[in-house]
Design a protein around this motif. Structure first.
Motif, PDB file in Angstrom:
ATOM      1  N   VAL A   1       0.846  -1.204   0.000  1.00 51.54           N
ATOM      2  CA  VAL A   1       0.000   0.000   0.000  1.00 51.54           C
ATOM      3  C   VAL A   1       0.883   1.258   0.000  1.00 51.54           C
ATOM      4  O   VAL A   1       0.654   2.196  -0.779  1.00 51.54           O
ATOM      5  CB  VAL A   1      -0.958  -0.019   1.219  1.00 51.54           C
ATOM      6  CG1 VAL A   1      -1.737   1.284   1.307  1.00 51.54           C
ATOM      7  CG2 VAL A   1      -1.906  -1.209   1.128  1.00 51.54           C
ATOM      8  N   ILE A   2       1.930   1.260   0.852  1.00 52.99           N
ATOM      9  CA  ILE A   2       2.831   2.428   0.922  1.00 52.99           C
ATOM     10  C   ILE A   2       3.505   2.649  -0.443  1.00 52.99           C
ATOM     11  O   ILE A   2       3.522   3.766  -0.977  1.00 52.99           O
ATOM     12  CB  ILE A   2       3.922   2.229   2.004  1.00 52.99           C
ATOM     13  CG1 ILE A   2       3.296   2.099   3.395  1.00 52.99           C
ATOM     14  CG2 ILE A   2       4.917   3.397   1.991  1.00 52.99           C
ATOM     15  CD1 ILE A   2       4.258   1.604   4.475  1.00 52.99           C
TER      16      ILE A   2
ATOM     17  N   ARG B   1       1.323   3.971  -3.203  1.00 54.43           N
ATOM     18  CA  ARG B   1       1.062   5.410  -2.976  1.00 54.43           C
ATOM     19  C   ARG B   1       2.282   6.235  -3.393  1.00 54.43           C
ATOM     20  O   ARG B   1       2.148   7.280  -4.050  1.00 54.43           O
ATOM     21  CB  ARG B   1       0.706   5.645  -1.501  1.00 54.43           C
ATOM     22  CG  ARG B   1       0.539   7.120  -1.108  1.00 54.43           C
ATOM     23  CD  ARG B   1      -0.608   7.766  -1.863  1.00 54.43           C
ATOM     24  NE  ARG B   1      -0.774   9.172  -1.499  1.00 54.43           N
ATOM     25  CZ  ARG B   1      -0.013  10.167  -1.945  1.00 54.43           C
ATOM     26  NH1 ARG B   1       0.982   9.908  -2.784  1.00 54.43           N
ATOM     27  NH2 ARG B   1      -0.239  11.402  -1.568  1.00 54.43           N
TER      28      ARG B   1
ATOM     29  N   TRP C   1      -3.578   6.801  -5.699  1.00 54.43           N
ATOM     30  CA  TRP C   1      -4.395   7.503  -4.680  1.00 54.43           C
ATOM     31  C   TRP C   1      -3.782   8.859  -4.290  1.00 54.43           C
ATOM     32  O   TRP C   1      -3.611   9.164  -3.111  1.00 54.43           O
ATOM     33  CB  TRP C   1      -4.552   6.634  -3.422  1.00 54.43           C
ATOM     34  CG  TRP C   1      -4.850   5.214  -3.713  1.00 54.43           C
ATOM     35  CD1 TRP C   1      -5.920   4.727  -4.361  1.00 54.43           C
ATOM     36  CD2 TRP C   1      -4.023   4.070  -3.397  1.00 54.43           C
ATOM     37  NE1 TRP C   1      -5.830   3.349  -4.462  1.00 54.43           N
ATOM     38  CE2 TRP C   1      -4.686   2.931  -3.884  1.00 54.43           C
ATOM     39  CE3 TRP C   1      -2.810   3.907  -2.739  1.00 54.43           C
ATOM     40  CZ2 TRP C   1      -4.165   1.644  -3.751  1.00 54.43           C
ATOM     41  CZ3 TRP C   1      -2.290   2.630  -2.599  1.00 54.43           C
ATOM     42  CH2 TRP C   1      -2.963   1.520  -3.108  1.00 54.43           C
TER      43      TRP C   1
ATOM     44  N   VAL D   1      -5.338  11.051  -1.597  1.00 58.99           N
ATOM     45  CA  VAL D   1      -5.241  10.675  -0.180  1.00 58.99           C
ATOM     46  C   VAL D   1      -3.874  11.142   0.331  1.00 58.99           C
ATOM     47  O   VAL D   1      -2.848  10.767  -0.244  1.00 58.99           O
ATOM     48  CB  VAL D   1      -5.372   9.133   0.004  1.00 58.99           C
ATOM     49  CG1 VAL D   1      -5.374   8.773   1.476  1.00 58.99           C
ATOM     50  CG2 VAL D   1      -6.609   8.606  -0.700  1.00 58.99           C
TER      51      VAL D   1
ATOM     52  N   ILE E   1      -1.984   7.574   4.802  1.00 57.02           N
ATOM     53  CA  ILE E   1      -1.714   6.179   4.404  1.00 57.02           C
ATOM     54  C   ILE E   1      -0.619   5.565   5.273  1.00 57.02           C
ATOM     55  O   ILE E   1      -0.708   4.404   5.672  1.00 57.02           O
ATOM     56  CB  ILE E   1      -1.341   6.142   2.903  1.00 57.02           C
ATOM     57  CG1 ILE E   1      -2.614   6.396   2.088  1.00 57.02           C
ATOM     58  CG2 ILE E   1      -0.651   4.826   2.522  1.00 57.02           C
ATOM     59  CD1 ILE E   1      -2.557   6.068   0.635  1.00 57.02           C
ATOM     60  N   THR E   2       0.403   6.364   5.599  1.00 62.46           N
ATOM     61  CA  THR E   2       1.539   5.784   6.339  1.00 62.46           C
ATOM     62  C   THR E   2       1.247   5.609   7.832  1.00 62.46           C
ATOM     63  O   THR E   2       1.886   4.786   8.472  1.00 62.46           O
ATOM     64  CB  THR E   2       2.812   6.643   6.173  1.00 62.46           C
ATOM     65  OG1 THR E   2       2.553   7.971   6.629  1.00 62.46           O
ATOM     66  CG2 THR E   2       3.266   6.684   4.726  1.00 62.46           C
TER      67      THR E   2
ATOM     68  N   THR F   1      -0.030   2.034   8.214  1.00 62.98           N
ATOM     69  CA  THR F   1       0.740   0.992   7.517  1.00 62.98           C
ATOM     70  C   THR F   1       2.193   0.862   8.000  1.00 62.98           C
ATOM     71  O   THR F   1       2.726  -0.256   8.038  1.00 62.98           O
ATOM     72  CB  THR F   1       0.736   1.236   5.987  1.00 62.98           C
ATOM     73  OG1 THR F   1       1.027   2.615   5.746  1.00 62.98           O
ATOM     74  CG2 THR F   1      -0.595   0.880   5.364  1.00 62.98           C
TER      75      THR F   1
END
Ligand code: HEM
Length: 157
Positions: free
Chosen positions: A41-42, A45, A50, A53, A58-59, A62
């Motif tokens: 995910v990281i 991004r 995304w 966002v 996000i971080t 995660t």
């Protein structure tokens, strides 16, 4: 490897019941899954997915999951290795996996020095910083995918 296999950890892994290796292997996979799930995910991004966002949003969840996942994978991995360490000597996938993990860690250290990453909680990254983050994300994805692939292949050599 001989020292590791003959250590108290090696003896404990081999002599504490038939389920020990299987359970530790399961823990290893849970650690790897947490690490890679969060890292994916990281990295996506950082590579540009995304964009609306904020990176910080996000971080926040995660990074701790990836850190704990790595600690679980590393500690259970050493237990797996100690079980039959000498049998892995000459296994080429081991020599791919460990440098990939090492490079992944160096990449994280460099990422943590980048202003676009360090200041993600207070401002958006500039275009130049975004391209630095993109490179770090790409290297990260390459390292952890290589480590997973080589890790899975070790047993088939
Ligand atoms: C110091 C850290 C680590 C050590 C010492 C270690 C060691 C090991 C060992 C000995 C095995 C068993 C190989 C076999 O005989 O089949 C294994 C499996 C595996 N490792 Fe690691 N590992 C470590 C970290 C990691 C990390 C960070 C990842 C992923 C990014 C990873 C991914 C895997 C995978 C996918 C398997 C295959 C599991 C299976 O198929 O059951 N390992 N590891």
């Amino acid at each position: 490897m001989a020292w590791l296999e003959g250590s108290a950890l090696g003896h404990a892994m081999r002599e504490s019941g038939v389920w020990t290796y299987g359970v530790v292997n399961l823990i290893h996979i849970l650690g790897v899954a947490s690490l890679f799930g969060a890292v994916l995910v990281i990295d996506l991004r950082l590579l540009g997915s995304w964009r609306k966002v904020p990176l910080h949003a996000i971080t926040q969840p995660t990074v701790p999951i990836a850190t704990i996942g790595f600690m679980i994978a590393a500690s259970s991995g050493i237990c797996l290795l100690a079980t039959k360490a000498t049998e892995y000597v000459g296994n080429p996938f081991l020599y791919i996996k460990f440098p990939a993990i090492g490079l992944g860690i160096v990449n994280v250290a460099i990422l943590n020095l980048l202003p676009g990453w360090k200041e993600r909680g207070i401002r958006d990254a500039s275009p130049h910083e975004r391209s630095q983050l993109r490179i770090a994300g790409g290297i990260s994805l390459f390292c952890w995918l290589t480590a997973i692939t080589a890790g899975r292949m070790i047993g088939y050599w």
